[in-house]
Motif scaffolding. Sequence first.
Motif, mmCIF file in Angstrom:
data_model
loop_
_atom_site.group_PDB
_atom_site.id
_atom_site.type_symbol
_atom_site.label_atom_id
_atom_site.label_comp_id
_atom_site.label_asym_id
_atom_site.label_seq_id
_atom_site.Cartn_x
_atom_site.Cartn_y
_atom_site.Cartn_z
ATOM 1 N N ARG A 166 42.958 38.474 28.589
ATOM 2 C CA ARG A 166 43.207 37.879 30.056
ATOM 3 C C ARG A 166 44.400 36.621 29.595
ATOM 4 N N GLN A 167 44.098 36.164 28.679
ATOM 5 C CA GLN A 167 45.588 35.404 28.103
ATOM 6 C C GLN A 167 46.616 36.211 28.747
ATOM 7 N N VAL A 168 46.632 37.862 27.249
ATOM 8 C CA VAL A 168 47.913 38.467 26.780
ATOM 9 C C VAL A 168 48.390 38.721 28.312
ATOM 10 N N SER A 169 46.962 39.438 29.598
ATOM 11 C CA SER A 169 47.683 39.690 30.596
ATOM 12 C C SER A 169 48.635 38.880 31.135
ATOM 13 N N GLY A 170 48.231 37.679 31.678
ATOM 14 C CA GLY A 170 49.096 36.584 32.382
ATOM 15 C C GLY A 170 50.372 36.520 31.552
ATOM 16 N N TRP A 171 50.146 36.793 30.051
ATOM 17 C CA TRP A 171 51.657 36.036 29.461
ATOM 18 C C TRP A 171 52.464 37.086 29.729
ATOM 19 N N PHE A 172 52.272 38.301 29.904
ATOM 20 C CA PHE A 172 52.907 39.180 29.857
ATOM 21 C C PHE A 172 53.384 38.957 31.860
ATOM 22 N N CYS A 173 53.259 38.791 32.507
ATOM 23 C CA CYS A 173 52.552 38.884 34.133
ATOM 24 C C CYS A 173 53.510 37.318 34.286
ATOM 25 N N HIS A 174 53.495 36.791 33.464
ATOM 26 C CA HIS A 174 54.962 35.154 33.020
ATOM 27 C C HIS A 174 55.899 35.874 32.768
ATOM 28 N N ARG A 175 55.550 36.596 31.511
ATOM 29 C CA ARG A 175 57.185 36.932 31.312
ATOM 30 C C ARG A 175 57.829 37.730 32.618
ATOM 31 N N ARG A 176 57.128 38.760 32.763
ATOM 32 C CA ARG A 176 58.174 39.835 33.959
ATOM 33 C C ARG A 176 58.226 38.466 35.054
ATOM 34 N N LEU A 177 57.817 37.927 35.331
ATOM 35 C CA LEU A 177 58.464 36.414 36.470
ATOM 36 C C LEU A 177 59.649 35.909 36.003
ATOM 37 N N LYS A 178 59.620 35.796 34.484
ATOM 38 C CA LYS A 178 60.463 34.575 33.764
ATOM 39 C C LYS A 178 61.623 35.137 33.896
ATOM 40 N N ASP A 179 61.842 37.210 33.683
ATOM 41 C CA ASP A 179 63.052 37.747 33.847
ATOM 42 C C ASP A 179 63.149 38.352 34.929
ATOM 43 N N LYS A 180 63.014 38.048 35.988
ATOM 44 C CA LYS A 180 62.712 38.246 37.491
ATOM 45 C C LYS A 180 63.423 36.842 37.647
ATOM 46 N N LYS A 181 63.644 35.764 37.860
ATOM 47 C CA LYS A 181 63.420 34.937 37.928
ATOM 48 C C LYS A 181 65.002 34.326 37.304
#
Length: 96
Positions: free
Chosen positions: A39-54
């Motif tokens: 779950r932590q890894v999944s969340g990290w990848f999700c937030h990392r993609r959001l960071k790229d998008k931002k």
Amino acid sequence: MILTISSQVEALEKFYIEYIYPSEELKSQIAESVGLSERQVSGWFCHRRLKDKKQDGETAATGRQDRSSKWVYDLKKKEVPLLSSSASSTGGIGRR
């Protein structure tokens, strides 16, 4: 094996370079290798993609074209947004 937070982030960043959308199986393997839950890894990848998008959005705000729209902004000149040439060539906006 317990890694420091900086080592975990470094390992996750390396995986992210190759796998922006890792499979569930790969997330499980990554989680085990860095000492986090799936779950932590999944969340990290999700937030990392959001960071790229931002970051892409911030680039657009400095005068580059935003991929999600056909408008080009130049905030430094404070001008009215202009229709990009690619949008006007398609005739999709402003055509009656």
